[in-house]
Write a protein that holds these residues in place. Structure first.
Motif, PDB file in Angstrom:
ATOM      1  N   LEU A  62     -12.668  44.445  31.957  1.00  0.00           N
ATOM      2  CA  LEU A  62     -13.528  43.812  32.955  1.00  0.00           C
ATOM      3  C   LEU A  62     -14.475  44.812  33.587  1.00  0.00           C
ATOM      4  O   LEU A  62     -15.574  44.453  34.019  1.00  0.00           O
ATOM      5  CB  LEU A  62     -12.667  43.183  34.054  1.00  0.00           C
ATOM      6  CG  LEU A  62     -11.690  42.092  33.617  1.00  0.00           C
ATOM      7  CD1 LEU A  62     -10.844  41.651  34.803  1.00  0.00           C
ATOM      8  CD2 LEU A  62     -12.439  40.891  33.045  1.00  0.00           C
ATOM      9  N   GLY A  63     -14.045  46.056  33.679  1.00  0.00           N
ATOM     10  CA  GLY A  63     -14.890  47.071  34.292  1.00  0.00           C
ATOM     11  C   GLY A  63     -14.169  48.400  34.376  1.00  0.00           C
ATOM     12  O   GLY A  63     -12.948  48.462  34.249  1.00  0.00           O
ATOM     13  N   THR A  64     -14.946  49.451  34.574  1.00  0.00           N
ATOM     14  CA  THR A  64     -14.382  50.788  34.714  1.00  0.00           C
ATOM     15  C   THR A  64     -14.758  51.355  36.071  1.00  0.00           C
ATOM     16  O   THR A  64     -15.917  51.265  36.488  1.00  0.00           O
ATOM     17  CB  THR A  64     -14.908  51.710  33.597  1.00  0.00           C
ATOM     18  OG1 THR A  64     -14.525  51.147  32.344  1.00  0.00           O
ATOM     19  CG2 THR A  64     -14.312  53.104  33.723  1.00  0.00           C
ATOM     20  N   ARG A  65     -13.751  51.890  36.763  1.00  0.00           N
ATOM     21  CA  ARG A  65     -13.943  52.453  38.097  1.00  0.00           C
ATOM     22  C   ARG A  65     -13.547  53.928  38.064  1.00  0.00           C
ATOM     23  O   ARG A  65     -13.100  54.432  37.040  1.00  0.00           O
ATOM     24  CB  ARG A  65     -13.091  51.708  39.122  1.00  0.00           C
ATOM     25  CG  ARG A  65     -13.149  50.204  39.023  1.00  0.00           C
ATOM     26  CD  ARG A  65     -12.446  49.525  40.179  1.00  0.00           C
ATOM     27  NE  ARG A  65     -11.078  49.950  40.395  1.00  0.00           N
ATOM     28  CZ  ARG A  65     -10.138  49.169  40.887  1.00  0.00           C
ATOM     29  NH1 ARG A  65     -10.434  47.923  41.218  1.00  0.00           N
ATOM     30  NH2 ARG A  65      -8.908  49.599  41.093  1.00  0.00           N
ATOM     31  N   SER A  66     -13.673  54.562  39.219  1.00  0.00           N
ATOM     32  CA  SER A  66     -13.334  55.983  39.267  1.00  0.00           C
ATOM     33  C   SER A  66     -11.855  56.219  39.007  1.00  0.00           C
ATOM     34  O   SER A  66     -11.453  57.304  38.594  1.00  0.00           O
ATOM     35  CB  SER A  66     -13.726  56.563  40.630  1.00  0.00           C
ATOM     36  OG  SER A  66     -13.038  55.897  41.668  1.00  0.00           O
ATOM     37  N   ASP A  67     -11.019  55.190  39.222  1.00  0.00           N
ATOM     38  CA  ASP A  67      -9.571  55.367  39.030  1.00  0.00           C
ATOM     39  C   ASP A  67      -9.076  54.764  37.726  1.00  0.00           C
ATOM     40  O   ASP A  67      -7.873  54.708  37.493  1.00  0.00           O
ATOM     41  CB  ASP A  67      -8.800  54.771  40.209  1.00  0.00           C
ATOM     42  CG  ASP A  67      -8.987  53.256  40.322  1.00  0.00           C
ATOM     43  OD1 ASP A  67     -10.053  52.758  39.905  1.00  0.00           O
ATOM     44  OD2 ASP A  67      -8.071  52.578  40.809  1.00  0.00           O
ATOM     45  N   SER A  97      -4.660  47.202  35.795  1.00  0.00           N
ATOM     46  CA  SER A  97      -5.428  48.432  35.975  1.00  0.00           C
ATOM     47  C   SER A  97      -4.722  49.534  35.213  1.00  0.00           C
ATOM     48  O   SER A  97      -3.492  49.632  35.251  1.00  0.00           O
ATOM     49  CB  SER A  97      -5.518  48.822  37.456  1.00  0.00           C
ATOM     50  OG  SER A  97      -6.167  47.824  38.194  1.00  0.00           O
ATOM     51  N   VAL A 155     -10.097  48.207  34.530  1.00  0.00           N
ATOM     52  CA  VAL A 155      -9.470  46.932  34.886  1.00  0.00           C
ATOM     53  C   VAL A 155      -9.613  45.998  33.691  1.00  0.00           C
ATOM     54  O   VAL A 155     -10.708  45.823  33.162  1.00  0.00           O
ATOM     55  CB  VAL A 155     -10.123  46.302  36.137  1.00  0.00           C
ATOM     56  CG1 VAL A 155      -9.435  44.994  36.500  1.00  0.00           C
ATOM     57  CG2 VAL A 155     -10.084  47.271  37.307  1.00  0.00           C
ATOM     58  N   ARG A 190      -8.235  42.178  31.719  1.00  0.00           N
ATOM     59  CA  ARG A 190      -7.545  40.885  31.794  1.00  0.00           C
ATOM     60  C   ARG A 190      -6.791  40.724  30.489  1.00  0.00           C
ATOM     61  O   ARG A 190      -7.370  40.908  29.405  1.00  0.00           O
ATOM     62  CB  ARG A 190      -8.554  39.753  31.958  1.00  0.00           C
ATOM     63  CG  ARG A 190      -7.951  38.367  32.117  1.00  0.00           C
ATOM     64  CD  ARG A 190      -9.074  37.344  32.167  1.00  0.00           C
ATOM     65  NE  ARG A 190      -8.642  36.025  32.566  1.00  0.00           N
ATOM     66  CZ  ARG A 190      -8.094  35.115  31.765  1.00  0.00           C
ATOM     67  NH1 ARG A 190      -7.898  35.411  30.495  1.00  0.00           N
ATOM     68  NH2 ARG A 190      -7.769  33.919  32.220  1.00  0.00           N
ATOM     69  N   THR A 203     -14.526  45.163  40.443  1.00  0.00           N
ATOM     70  CA  THR A 203     -14.948  45.963  39.295  1.00  0.00           C
ATOM     71  C   THR A 203     -16.301  46.627  39.505  1.00  0.00           C
ATOM     72  O   THR A 203     -16.643  47.568  38.811  1.00  0.00           O
ATOM     73  CB  THR A 203     -15.029  45.091  38.025  1.00  0.00           C
ATOM     74  OG1 THR A 203     -15.881  43.969  38.291  1.00  0.00           O
ATOM     75  CG2 THR A 203     -13.644  44.578  37.646  1.00  0.00           C
ATOM     76  N   LEU A 217     -19.947  40.924  36.598  1.00  0.00           N
ATOM     77  CA  LEU A 217     -18.672  40.657  37.266  1.00  0.00           C
ATOM     78  C   LEU A 217     -18.458  41.645  38.411  1.00  0.00           C
ATOM     79  O   LEU A 217     -18.465  42.855  38.219  1.00  0.00           O
ATOM     80  CB  LEU A 217     -17.515  40.768  36.266  1.00  0.00           C
ATOM     81  CG  LEU A 217     -16.141  40.366  36.806  1.00  0.00           C
ATOM     82  CD1 LEU A 217     -16.050  38.862  37.018  1.00  0.00           C
ATOM     83  CD2 LEU A 217     -15.034  40.826  35.847  1.00  0.00           C
TER      84      LEU A 217
END
Lengths: 271, 249
Positions: free
Chosen positions: B219-224, B247, B227, B229, A78, A113
């Motif tokens: 949980l997090g943010t990405r370029s794609d 995702s 994500v 849970r 992440t 995280l």
């Protein structure tokens, strides 16, 4: 039986420190340049090694007196980590008669995280060749690493990974004592580094972009004990932001037996 | 044993066994299986994956036992917009305790791969013994009448804080009396926002009582994408029954 791990082993050189409790475990790993990619961030394949060690230990403790074999391992990153150390915390999600499921979160020094991982283990009857998990727990205790241990070159290079055909995601790696697990097979977490190298080569070739692997889902079918191990990859999709590949790992020295099938995602960057 | 489950009828899954042990299946891409973007919902694709992979694994476990899904993973490569959808499942490994089956889902209308998945199942010996099949097996010719309600309506899903919840009516249960694994997949996708691109789903315990609730935590943010849970909980039994990492685009 020869003591495991031997004095020269990836567990020492990656400077893993772990503590397997009952129901939960904790491990740390320093973020050194040899574990980082060309973007300067910790590689997913390094994290799979950390995750495999901590989850395998916890699963073995949980399954006692039986033994376990890794069935699958997933890792989703992440955010990036480039300095300090990462800490993995594992907990038991399920302890069944035939299966143990472990969840692991990996955080950076600030508590953010970095990755969430899961691992499933098949519970097997104990055999004489299975190690005593309590002895392994002692071997992994802080302060037992050889004084000159450490990773002085890129992890993939130390494993001996060579790219044979980037476009088709073909890489090869020998099975050395440095990377064997307690069963004498290529370590499951290090398999992650091999899968990563194969997928990254194929996806970068297909996309023309510096994609980095962020997600790995590996299903383990058989041990790799002979070597050299060899991958074959299929790129499902790839553009300049994201790529998805399927990678298979075979043991060419064992009648090309299929060891692992994996699905790999690579993206342009992590926060 | 119920040969055709309600969810199989709802999705319209037809499966047959090939001489080499593979299971090949087809689904017409009816309107009730499509999401707001017109493509097949990821959750319905997970149901197809679970059905084809589970049957393939179960046949591989005979005559000693039958299987229950323990882990379902899929990466969605391209949307399925035309149909019919083709599933092809093959066994990768049969162990003492488990069976691993890979499943490829493609859109026959466009010829593209839609999803690449893997299903791991535990081998169990049912009290009444493994199911008896006529081989080679053909399953699912019996279709539910058209038109069918849209997915969220059929599942009776309602929005709750951080997720979705549905009752555990008889039509959502498999022959063992617990919620069908494919429906758990549908619920996970809906909880995550219905735009799943990648999912790993661990089945931890059966859903027996209901209602069943799925809640998502970013949980997090990405370029794609993002994500998340997702926890699935049998509210009536007060326990977590599944955990997924999803995702989404």
């Amino acid at each position: 039986m020869t003591a495991y791990p031997p004095p020269r082993h990836l567990l020492w050189d990656l400077q893993l420190r772990f503590d397997h409790g009952d129901g939960a475990s904790r491990a740390t790993m320093p973020v050194v340049p040899g574990l980082c990619g060309d973007d300067g961030q910790l590689r997913a394949g390094a994290l799979t090694t950390l995750v495999d060690v901590i989850s395998g230990g916890l699963a073995a403790v949980t399954a006692q007196p039986n033994w376990i074999a890794t069935a699958d391992l997933t890792l989703h990153m992440t955010r990036g980590a480039s300095t300090g150390a990462v800490e993995a915390n594992a907990r038991v999600l399920r302890a069944g008669r035939t299966t143990v499921v472990i969840e692991i979160d990996v955080v950076d020094g600030g508590g953010a995280l970095v990755a969430l991982a899961t691992a499933s283990f098949a519970v097997l009857p104990r055999r004489d060749i299975n190690p005593d998990i309590n002895r392994v727990r002692e071997a992994g205790a802080p302060g037992t690493a050889a004084p000159d241990s450490g990773l002085t070159m890129p992890y993939g290079e130390r494993l001996g990974i060579t790219v044979v055909d980037a476009a088709h995601g073909v890489v090869e790696v020998p099975v050395t004592d440095w990377a064997r697990n307690s069963m004498g097979a290529f370590q499951g977490g290090a398999v992650g580094a091999v899968l990563e190298a194969a997928a990254e080569a194929a996806l970068r070739d297909a996309s023309g972009a510096p994609l980095v692997v962020t997600d790995i889902h590996a299903t383990y079918l058989n041990f790799g004990k002979v070597g050299p191990l060899r991958t074959r990859s299929v790129v499902h999709t790839a553009d300049d932001q994201r790529g998805v590949a399927r990678v298979e790992l075979i043991d060419t020295g064992a009648e090309s037996r299929l060891m692992t099938v994996a699905r790999i995602v690579a993206t342009r960057s992590l926060p | 044993m119920t040969v055709v489950e309600e969810v199989t009828r709802y999705v319209g899954v037809e499966l047959h066994e090939e001489d080499d042990g593979r299971i090949v299946g087809h689904v017409d891409l009816a309107d009730h299986l499509r999401g707001p973007d017109g493509a097949a919902r990821p959750g319905t694709l997970l149901t197809m994956l679970d059905s084809a992979g589970g049957l393939c694994a179960g046949l591989a476990a005979l005559p000693e036992g039958w299987v229950v899904s323990t882990n379902l993973a899929a990466r969605f490569v391209a949307p399925a917009r035309v149909g019919p959808i083709r599933m092809e499942a093959a066994v990768s490994r049969v162990g003492r305790n488990n069976v691993v089956a890979t499943v490829a889902i493609s859109d026959e209308g466009t010829g593209v791969l839609v999803a690449d998945g893997v299903l791991t199942s535990a081998i169990l010996v049912p009290e009444q013994g493994p199911p008896q099949w006529t081989r080679p097996l053909v399953l699912g010719r019996e279709r539910a009448p058209e038109p069918q309600p849209m997915l969220t309506e059929w599942l009776q899903v309602r929005t709750v804080d951080g997720g979705v919840e549905m009752p555990l009516d008889e039509i959502y249960r498999n022959p063992w009396g617990i919620m069908h694994g494919g429906i758990v997949g549908m619920l996970v996708d809906l909880a995550a926002g219905g735009r799943t691109t990648d999912v790993v789903l661990h089945f931890l315990a059966p859903n027996r009582v209901g209602p069943v609730r799925a809640t998502a935590r970013p949980l997090g943010t990405r370029s794609d994408g993002t994500v998340q849970r997702v926890d699935v909980r049998d509210v009536g039994a007060d326990r977590v029954t599944a955990v997924a990492i999803v995702s989404s685009s």
